[in-house]
Enzyme design. Structure first.
Site, PDB file in Angstrom:
ATOM      1  N   LYS A  97       0.888  -1.191  -0.109  1.00  0.00           N
ATOM      2  CA  LYS A  97      -0.096  -0.058  -0.080  1.00  0.00           C
ATOM      3  C   LYS A  97       0.880   1.436  -0.015  1.00  0.00           C
ATOM      4  O   LYS A  97       1.936   1.416   0.350  1.00  0.00           O
ATOM      5  CB  LYS A  97      -1.043  -0.119   1.231  1.00  0.00           C
ATOM      6  CG  LYS A  97      -0.383   0.079   2.644  1.00  0.00           C
ATOM      7  CD  LYS A  97       0.187   1.709   3.211  1.00  0.00           C
ATOM      8  CE  LYS A  97       0.863   1.543   4.426  1.00  0.00           C
ATOM      9  NZ  LYS A  97       1.750   2.567   4.741  1.00  0.00           N
ATOM     10  N   PRO A 125       9.766  -4.073  -0.754  1.00  0.00           N
ATOM     11  CA  PRO A 125      10.842  -3.896  -0.111  1.00  0.00           C
ATOM     12  C   PRO A 125      10.642  -3.955   1.388  1.00  0.00           C
ATOM     13  O   PRO A 125       9.276  -3.652   1.904  1.00  0.00           O
ATOM     14  CB  PRO A 125      11.521  -2.561  -0.478  1.00  0.00           C
ATOM     15  CG  PRO A 125      10.428  -1.937  -1.078  1.00  0.00           C
ATOM     16  CD  PRO A 125       9.484  -3.122  -1.763  1.00  0.00           C
ATOM     17  N   ALA A 144       9.766  -0.376   4.713  1.00  0.00           N
ATOM     18  CA  ALA A 144       9.835   0.570   3.476  1.00  0.00           C
ATOM     19  C   ALA A 144       8.528   1.747   3.713  1.00  0.00           C
ATOM     20  O   ALA A 144       8.614   2.480   2.923  1.00  0.00           O
ATOM     21  CB  ALA A 144       9.633  -0.049   2.226  1.00  0.00           C
ATOM     22  N   GLY A 145       7.587   1.306   4.662  1.00  0.00           N
ATOM     23  CA  GLY A 145       6.483   2.000   4.668  1.00  0.00           C
ATOM     24  C   GLY A 145       5.478   1.838   3.646  1.00  0.00           C
ATOM     25  O   GLY A 145       4.360   2.520   3.445  1.00  0.00           O
ATOM     26  N   ALA A 155       3.778  -1.493   4.033  1.00  0.00           N
ATOM     27  CA  ALA A 155       2.963  -2.373   4.873  1.00  0.00           C
ATOM     28  C   ALA A 155       3.229  -3.861   4.323  1.00  0.00           C
ATOM     29  O   ALA A 155       2.298  -4.759   4.352  1.00  0.00           O
ATOM     30  CB  ALA A 155       1.363  -1.906   4.729  1.00  0.00           C
ATOM     31  N   ASP A 161      -2.124  -1.559  10.266  1.00  0.00           N
ATOM     32  CA  ASP A 161      -2.556  -1.724   8.967  1.00  0.00           C
ATOM     33  C   ASP A 161      -2.987  -2.841   8.381  1.00  0.00           C
ATOM     34  O   ASP A 161      -3.529  -2.910   7.138  1.00  0.00           O
ATOM     35  CB  ASP A 161      -1.334  -1.516   8.070  1.00  0.00           C
ATOM     36  CG  ASP A 161      -0.601   0.017   8.485  1.00  0.00           C
ATOM     37  OD1 ASP A 161      -1.273   0.763   8.861  1.00  0.00           O
ATOM     38  OD2 ASP A 161       0.440   0.232   7.905  1.00  0.00           O
TER      39      ASP A 161
HETATM   40  O1  C5P Z   1       0.160  -1.520  14.876  1.00  0.00           O
HETATM   41  P1  C5P Z   1       1.407  -1.702  14.229  1.00  0.00           P
HETATM   42  O2  C5P Z   1       2.129  -2.768  14.991  1.00  0.00           O
HETATM   43  O3  C5P Z   1       1.857  -1.666  12.826  1.00  0.00           O
HETATM   44  O4  C5P Z   1       2.315  -0.473  15.091  1.00  0.00           O
HETATM   45  C1  C5P Z   1       3.759  -0.197  14.960  1.00  0.00           C
HETATM   46  C2  C5P Z   1       4.044   0.872  15.995  1.00  0.00           C
HETATM   47  O5  C5P Z   1       3.717   1.987  15.220  1.00  0.00           O
HETATM   48  C3  C5P Z   1       3.350   0.833  17.178  1.00  0.00           C
HETATM   49  O6  C5P Z   1       3.863  -0.194  18.043  1.00  0.00           O
HETATM   50  C4  C5P Z   1       3.466   2.481  17.618  1.00  0.00           C
HETATM   51  O7  C5P Z   1       4.715   2.572  18.055  1.00  0.00           O
HETATM   52  C5  C5P Z   1       3.129   3.036  16.110  1.00  0.00           C
HETATM   53  N1  C5P Z   1       1.967   3.313  15.809  1.00  0.00           N
HETATM   54  C6  C5P Z   1       1.197   4.332  16.543  1.00  0.00           C
HETATM   55  N2  C5P Z   1       0.080   4.840  16.150  1.00  0.00           N
HETATM   56  C7  C5P Z   1      -0.701   3.881  15.234  1.00  0.00           C
HETATM   57  C8  C5P Z   1      -0.070   3.095  14.499  1.00  0.00           C
HETATM   58  C9  C5P Z   1       1.312   2.754  14.719  1.00  0.00           C
HETATM   59  O8  C5P Z   1       1.761   5.132  17.379  1.00  0.00           O
HETATM   60  N3  C5P Z   1      -1.961   4.199  14.888  1.00  0.00           N
END
Ligand code: C5P
Length: 321
Positions: free
Chosen positions: A11, A96, A99-100, A102, A138
């Site tokens: 994404k 990758p 990479a941002g 997902a 995500d």
């Molecule tokens: O939910 P996920 O494991 O992908 O999130 C990774 C990290 O990104 C979280 O531990 C948090 O530090 C940060 N995050 C956040 N707020 C969000 C999504 C992610 O602070 N809405």
């Protein structure tokens, strides 16, 4: 022996607004996410040994329980009540890592979809989406895909109707060695912007409504490139990550005279970072323009050590092949 294959697409973020801090430690977000057709493939086979075994084409990616594919399999098996279920999963990576885009979340969502079918468990989409939300913010988006407004931690979805025109395309670039940690990026946001965070649910609701009315959505639906995209993490990450500055500068070259050099690049350039980076992309009305832009930048990208992908918008998320 039963087997099946699932496509696991990446994404990009077409809008990422950090609204505030939540009581669970996550950030409250208002986003527009879009699936693109850069995809990994997962092949699933049943096994009789009660193990969930992951093999990956990238040796640097952990295949133990820290991988969302394995965690998704374990959660699904635990909820099924059949602890004896086993699977071998072959993951072929093209997205990758770090990479941002997902990629890991998409692979986890693909595992929920694939193993539910492989093991004949019969969980419905809402149940799989709830499991996805437990595993990562995500992941519900990665299950649904297409063009979605994403609120809450990112897990509350509203489809954008009509969805972004699937003729839209991106030129996506990233340096192979560059990674940005998502917790680090949100931590920087808290440090630098915390004083300005919204805190009331009513304020969050107003920002969600504003995004639902944002002209961006109509522009995307009509297949027009919006003149600008908002990513609140970009302003924090860009000053600190050289690779992001390099990527944005390279893509910006496309607006410096290249439109006259190549009339195919007819629209003004829209460039942004995806998620917490470091991938960056330029948006185009169609794949032909993205490919032409890639051609114009090919030498500069190679010299600076960037990988590049020309991708179309994809109307769905993870799907059985
Ligand atoms: O939910 P996920 O494991 O992908 O999130 C990774 C990290 O990104 C979280 O531990 C948090 O530090 C940060 N995050 C956040 N707020 C969000 C999504 C992610 O602070 N809405």
């Amino acid at each position: 022996m039963a087997q099946l294959t699932v496509s696991s697409p990446a994404k990009i973020n077409l809008h990422l607004e950090v609204l505030g801090q939540r009581s669970d430690g996550f950030h409250e977000l208002a986003m527009v996410m879009q699936t693109i057709d850069l995809a990994d493939t997962l092949r699933f086979k049943t096994t009789a040994d009660g193990q969930i075994q992951l093999e990956c084409s990238r040796p640097d990616l952990p295949t133990d329980a820290s991988n969302l594919v394995v965690r998704a399999g374990e959660l699904l098996r635990a909820r099924s009540g059949f602890p004896e279920l086993g699977a071998h999963i072959q993951l072929d990576k093209r997205i990758p890592i770090g990479a941002g885009l997902a990629g890991g979340s998409s692979n986890g969502a693909a595992a929920l979809l694939g193993l539910n079918r492989l093991w004949g468990l019969g969980f419905e989409a809402p149940e799989l989406t709830a499991m996805a939300a437990e595993l990562g913010s995500d992941m519900p988006f990665c299950m649904a895909g297409g063009t979605q407004l994403c609120f809450g931690r990112g897990e509350l979805l509203e489809p954008v109707l009509p969805a972004a025109a699937d003729t839209l395309a991106v030129l996506l670039i990233k340096q192979p060695e560059a990674h940005v940690s998502t917790p680090w990026a949100y931590g920087r946001s808290r440090e630098l912007r915390g004083d300005f965070y919204l805190s009331e649910e009513q304020e969050f609701a107003q920002r969600r409504d504003a995004l639902r009315q944002n002209p961006l959505l109509a522009q995307l639906a009509e297949g027009r490139c919006p003149p600008r995209l908002r990513n609140d993490l970009q302003q924090l990450v860009e000053p600190e990550v050289e690779s992001v500055r390099g990527a944005l500068a390279l893509l910006a070259q496309l607006s410096n005279g290249s439109q006259t050099a190549n009339p195919q690049l007819s629209s003004p350039l829209t460039v942004a970072m995806s998620g917490s980076g470091p991938s960056c992309f330029a948006l185009f009305a169609d794949l032909g323009q993205a490919t032409a832009a890639h051609g114009l930048l090919a030498n500069a990208l190679e010299t600076a050590g960037f990988e590049a992908w020309c991708c179309s918008f994809n109307p769905v998320g993870v799907s059985l092949i």
